[in-house]
Scaffold this motif. Structure first.
Motif, short mmCIF file in Angstrom:
data_model
loop_
_atom_site.label_atom_id
_atom_site.label_comp_id
_atom_site.label_asym_id
_atom_site.label_seq_id
_atom_site.Cartn_x
_atom_site.Cartn_y
_atom_site.Cartn_z
N VAL A 121 0.84 -1.20 0.00
CA VAL A 121 0.00 0.00 0.00
C VAL A 121 0.88 1.25 0.00
O VAL A 121 0.60 2.23 -0.71
N GLU A 122 1.96 1.20 0.78
CA GLU A 122 2.86 2.36 0.86
C GLU A 122 3.52 2.64 -0.50
O GLU A 122 3.60 3.79 -0.94
N ASP A 123 3.95 1.57 -1.16
CA ASP A 123 4.57 1.71 -2.48
C ASP A 123 3.58 2.32 -3.47
O ASP A 123 3.93 3.21 -4.26
N MET A 124 2.34 1.85 -3.42
CA MET A 124 1.31 2.39 -4.31
C MET A 124 1.09 3.88 -4.03
O MET A 124 1.02 4.70 -4.95
N THR A 125 1.00 4.23 -2.75
CA THR A 125 0.77 5.62 -2.38
C THR A 125 1.88 6.53 -2.91
O THR A 125 1.62 7.63 -3.39
N LEU A 126 3.10 6.05 -2.83
CA LEU A 126 4.26 6.85 -3.24
C LEU A 126 4.37 6.99 -4.77
O LEU A 126 4.83 8.02 -5.26
N ARG A 127 3.94 5.96 -5.52
CA ARG A 127 4.26 5.94 -6.96
C ARG A 127 3.07 6.11 -7.89
O ARG A 127 3.27 6.41 -9.08
N ASP A 132 0.85 8.25 -8.53
CA ASP A 132 0.64 9.53 -9.21
C ASP A 132 1.92 10.12 -9.80
O ASP A 132 1.92 11.25 -10.27
N ASP A 133 2.99 9.34 -9.79
CA ASP A 133 4.26 9.80 -10.37
C ASP A 133 4.09 9.96 -11.88
O ASP A 133 3.72 9.01 -12.58
N PRO A 134 4.34 11.14 -12.41
CA PRO A 134 4.19 11.33 -13.86
C PRO A 134 5.07 10.39 -14.68
O PRO A 134 4.75 10.09 -15.84
N ALA A 135 6.14 9.88 -14.04
CA ALA A 135 7.05 8.99 -14.77
C ALA A 135 6.60 7.53 -14.73
O ALA A 135 7.23 6.68 -15.36
N LEU A 136 5.52 7.22 -14.01
CA LEU A 136 5.05 5.84 -13.93
C LEU A 136 4.70 5.33 -15.32
O LEU A 136 3.94 5.96 -16.06
N ASP A 137 5.24 4.18 -15.68
CA ASP A 137 4.98 3.58 -17.00
C ASP A 137 3.64 2.85 -16.94
O ASP A 137 3.57 1.69 -16.52
N VAL A 138 2.58 3.51 -17.33
CA VAL A 138 1.24 2.95 -17.22
C VAL A 138 0.33 3.52 -18.29
O VAL A 138 0.44 4.70 -18.64
N THR A 139 -0.54 2.66 -18.84
CA THR A 139 -1.57 3.10 -19.79
C THR A 139 -2.92 2.56 -19.29
O THR A 139 -2.98 1.71 -18.39
N ALA A 140 -3.99 3.03 -19.90
CA ALA A 140 -5.34 2.62 -19.49
C ALA A 140 -5.59 1.14 -19.72
O ALA A 140 -6.47 0.54 -19.08
N TYR A 168 -9.34 -0.85 -3.99
CA TYR A 168 -9.81 0.20 -4.89
C TYR A 168 -8.63 1.11 -5.22
O TYR A 168 -8.53 2.24 -4.76
N LEU A 169 -7.68 0.55 -5.99
CA LEU A 169 -6.50 1.33 -6.36
C LEU A 169 -6.93 2.56 -7.14
O LEU A 169 -7.75 2.46 -8.07
N PRO A 170 -6.41 3.74 -6.78
CA PRO A 170 -6.80 4.93 -7.52
C PRO A 170 -6.28 4.88 -8.96
O PRO A 170 -5.22 4.31 -9.23
N ILE A 171 -7.06 5.45 -9.86
CA ILE A 171 -6.57 5.61 -11.24
C ILE A 171 -5.37 6.57 -11.19
O ILE A 171 -5.48 7.66 -10.60
N PRO A 172 -4.22 6.19 -11.75
CA PRO A 172 -3.08 7.12 -11.75
C PRO A 172 -3.50 8.49 -12.25
O PRO A 172 -4.25 8.61 -13.22
N LYS A 173 -3.02 9.52 -11.56
CA LYS A 173 -3.51 10.87 -11.80
C LYS A 173 -3.39 11.30 -13.27
O LYS A 173 -4.30 11.93 -13.82
N LYS A 174 -2.29 10.89 -13.91
CA LYS A 174 -2.13 11.33 -15.31
C LYS A 174 -3.17 10.67 -16.22
O LYS A 174 -3.58 11.26 -17.23
N LEU A 175 -3.63 9.45 -15.86
CA LEU A 175 -4.70 8.81 -16.63
C LEU A 175 -6.05 9.41 -16.28
O LEU A 175 -6.89 9.63 -17.17
N ALA A 176 -6.27 9.69 -15.00
CA ALA A 176 -7.54 10.30 -14.57
C ALA A 176 -7.74 11.63 -15.27
O ALA A 176 -8.86 11.95 -15.72
N ARG A 177 -6.66 12.39 -15.39
CA ARG A 177 -6.78 13.71 -16.02
C ARG A 177 -6.92 13.62 -17.53
O ARG A 177 -7.30 14.59 -18.18
#
Length: 567
Positions: free
Chosen positions: A412-418, A420-428, A450-459
Motif C-alpha cells: 500500500v505504501e509503495d502504491m501511495t508513493l508511486r 501519481d508519479d508522472p514517470a510511472l509507466d502505465v496506460t489505461a 480500490y487502487l486509484p486511477i493514476p492521476k495522469k490517466l484520470a486527467r
C-alpha cells in the motif's frame, strides 16, 4: 438450569455466598428485589465519540430497554468495543475478531438470559453475530440503520459511493478545492451507516435474511422514529426469548438460512466484504459457505435492488419501497420461505406482510432486473488457486474480458508513493497489481483494493481500469476490481510472483484470472522468494496473536482457534 441473576455465578467456592454478594453489590445501583428477580436481557453498548455511524445508539438502547421492561424482563446495558471504519488503524478488519472475542466473552461472563446486540459500521455486525453464534444465547440483532441522503448542487449524494466518485473528479482536476470542501460537509448529513449498498447495508440485509433481526430493520434510516419503534419491538422480542430460553442462534441458522443470505447478497448488489463475513459467521456454526455454490447462485440470482454502486438509488428509497421483505417476495422460489426467524415467524409470513408500494422502482421484479446475474463472481486460475472475487455488477462491462500488462505495487505504501508519479509507466489498458495487502501482509486486509486511477490517466479521462489485489474493497466502490486473491502474497501466494510487464488475463464469463507466464518460469521465481518470517509489527500483543492465527479470505479471516471446533 440457572437463570437471571443466578446464572454464571462468580467462583468463590460457595454458590450461596456468590449470589448474596452479587445481589448486595448490584443493589448499590438502586435495584429492587422485584427487578432483580426478573429474566435479564443484556444490551450491548457500542456507542463511541469516535463512531458517528453509531451516533443513534443511546436512543436505540433506551427504546430497547423500554421494550424489555414493557414485557416484564430486566434490561442490563454493557459496553463492548466500538469500531468505526474511518477511525480504525490500520483497518477495522484488523479489529473485527477482537470485537467478536470481546462480545462473546462478555455475553458468557455476565448473567443474561438473552442478548440484544446493536451494530452497524461495517465490521461490528459480523463481529457480533460471530460472537452470538459461539455463545449461543438467544440473540436479537439491531442494525443502527443508514444515514439519510445529502444534496449538492441539486444532486443527491451518498457516503461513500459519491465520496469516491467526487474524490476521483477532484484528483482528475474536474472540481476545485472549494467544491470538494463543500462536498465534504454534505456527504454525511446524519448519523448512521453509509446509505448505499456498502458493507454495513449488506450485512444488515444479510442479518434480516438470516432471521436474526426484525423485518424491515435493515433499511430504516438511522434518524427516523421508526428506527426507535423497531428497537422497542426488538426489546419485546428479546424479553420473550429470555423467558422461553429460545430460539438460540443454533436453532435459527440452518443451511437454508445461509443459502437465503447468499441469495439476498447477490440480489442487492452486495459488498464483496459480505462474503468474507458470512463465511466467518458460518464457520462459527456447523455450516460452511461453499464458494463454488455461491458463484452458481450468482448465475441464477439477478440483481433486483436499484441501489448505488450497482444502480442509482439509496437505502432510504429501498426502505420506502418495502425493504428486504419486498425483495424476498420478488425473489420468489429462490428463497426458502420455511426458514425460521427470531420472532417465531417463518420468512413465508414475513413475505406475506411485505408492503406493496405502487410506482416504486427501487426493487425490481425478476422479469425486469438491474442485472441478469448476481452481484459477485468467484474467479480461479493460476493467480488465485483458492479463489478471488469480483463485484461485476459494479464493473465496466467492456473490461470484464481483458488482457493487459501488469503494473506492480509491492505494498500500500509503495502504491501511495508511486501511483501519481508522472514517470510511472502505465496506460489505461494495463492491469494495476497490488500485493502484500492481504490479512497478514498489510496487516488486516485493508480496503486498498480500490487502487486509484493514476492521476495522469484520470486527467486524461480514464474512469476505470482492471485492478487486482489480495486486499478488500469498500462495498461502496465502483470499478473492475479483482479482490481477495487467495492465498495472499505474504504467505507465498502466486500474486507475489507477478513482475512488471507480465500479461494478465481476466475473463469473468469463464470465471478465470491468470498470469500468462509459463510454469517453469513461475517455479524459478518461487524458488527465489525470501522465506516468510515474523514481521516487526507482530512481535507482541494482539498483533502477534493476529499474525499467528489469522485465516485467509476464503475461510473468513477469522482466527483459526475461534471456529466452531477450535483449532
Amino acid at each position: 438450569m440457572a437463570d437471571g441473576l443466578r446464572k454464571g455465578l462468580t467462583s468463590y467456592g460457595d454458590a450461596g455466598f456468590s449470589l448474596f454478594l452479587r445481589k448486595a453489590f448490584i443493589k448499590a445501583m438502586g435495584y429492587s428485589d422485584d427487578a432483580l428477580n426478573r429474566p435479564i436481557v443484556g444490551i450491548t453498548n457500542t456507542y463511541s465519540d469516535y463512531n458517528p455511524c453509531h451516533g443513534n445508539v443511546p436512543q436505540i438502547i433506551e427504546a430497547v430497554k423500554r421494550g424489555v421492561m414493557l414485557s416484564g424482563a430486566m434490561p442490563f446495558v454493557f459496553p463492548t468495543i466500538s469500531i468505526a471504519e474511518s477511525f480504525a488503524h490500520p483497518t477495522s478488519m484488523y479489529l473485527r475478531n477482537l470485537m467478536a472475542m470481546d462480545t462473546e466473552e462478555m455475553i458468557r461472563a455476565q448473567p443474561m438470559d438473552a442478548v440484544v446486540v446493536i451494530g452497524g459500521c461495517d465490521k461490528t455486525l459480523p463481529a457480533q453475530i460471530m460472537a452470538a453464534i459461539s455463545a449461543d444465547l438467544p440473540t436479537v440483532v439491531i442494525p443502527v440503520g443508514p444515514m439519510v441522503v445529502g444534496h449538492h448542487k441539486g444532486e443527491v449524494l451518498g457516503a461513500c459511493t459519491d465520496c469516491r466518485r467526487l474524490w476521483g473528479k477532484y484528483r482528475a482536476g474536474e472540481i476545485d478545492d472549494n467544491e470538494i470542501e463543500a462536498v465534504n460537509g454534505r456527504l454525511a448529513p446524519s448519523v448512521g451507516t453509509c446509505m448505499v449498498m456498502g458493507t454495513a447495508s449488506t450485512m444488515a440485509c444479510i442479518t434480516e435474511a438470516l432471521g436474526l433481526s426484525l423485518p424491515m430493520s435493515a433499511t430504516i434510516p438511522a434518524p427516523h422514529a421508526e428506527r426507535f419503534r423497531s428497537a422497542e419491538a426488538s426489546g419485546l422480542v428479546a424479553a420473550e426469548m429470555a423467558k422461553t430460553r429460545g430460539p438460540k442462534p443454533s436453532e435459527i441458522l440452518t443451511p437454508s438460512s445461509f443459502r437465503n443470505a447468499q441469495v439476498v447478497m447477490q440480489a442487492i448488489g452486495g459488498s464483496t466484504n459480505g462474503l468474507i463475513h458470512l463465511t466467518a459467521i458460518a464457520n462459527r456454526s456447523p455450516h460452511k459457505i461453499d464458494l463454488e455454490a455461491f458463484d452458481k447462485l450468482g448465475r441464477e440470482v439477478p440483481v433486483l435492488v436499484d441501489l448505488k454502486p450497482s444502480g442509482e438509488h439509496y437505502m432510504e428509497h429501498f426502505h420506502h419501497a418495502g425493504g428486504v421483505p419486498k425483495l424476498m417476495a420478488q425473489l420468489g422460489d429462490l428463497i426458502d420461505l420455511d426458514a425460521k426467524t427470531i420472532t417465531g415467524q417463518t420468512l413465508r409470513e414475513v413475505v406475506a406482510n411485505a408492503e406493496d408500494v405502487p410506482g416504486q422502482d427501487a426493487i425490481r421484479s425478476k422479469a425486469n432486473p438491474i442485472k441478469s446475474e448476481g452481484a459477485m463472481a468467484i474467479l480461479h486460475g493460476n493467480l488465485a488457486p483458492r479463489g478471488a472475487v469480483i463485484k461485476h455488477s459494479a464493473a465496466s462491462p467492456k473490461l470484464l474480458q481483458h488482457t493487459g500488462r501488469a503494473v506492480v505495487f509491492e505494498s500500500v505504501e509503495d502504491m501511495t508513493l508511486r501511483v501519481d508519479d508522472p514517470a510511472l509507466d502505465v496506460t489505461a489498458d494495463d492491469v494495476l497489481v497490488l500485493r502484500n495487502a492481504g490479512p497478514k501482509g498489510a496487516p488486516g486486509m485493508p480496503e486498498a483494493g480500490y487502487l486509484p486511477i493514476p492521476k495522469k490517466l484520470a486527467r486524461a479521462g480514464v474512469k476505470d481500469m482492471v485492478r487486482i489485489s489480495d486486499a478488500r474493497m469498500s462495498g461502496t466502490a465502483f470499478g473492475t476490481i479483482v479482490l481477495h486473491i487467495t492465498p495472499e502474497s505474504a504467505v507465498g501466494g502466486p500474486l507475489g510472483l507477478v513482475r512488471n510487464g507480465d500479461m494478465i488475463r481476466l475473463d469473468v464469463a469463464k470465471r478465470s484470472i491468470d498470469l500468462l507466464v509459463d510454469e517453469a518460469e513461475l517455479q524459478k521465481r518461487r524458488a527465489a522468494l525470501a522465506p516468510a518470517g515474523t514481521p516487526d509489527w507482530a512481535k507482541r500483543g494482539y498483533a502477534h496473536l493476529f499474525n499467528e492465527t489469522i485465516l485467509q479470505a476464503d475461510e473468513g479471516c477469522d482466527f483459526d482457534f475461534m471456529r466452531a471446533k477450535g483449532k
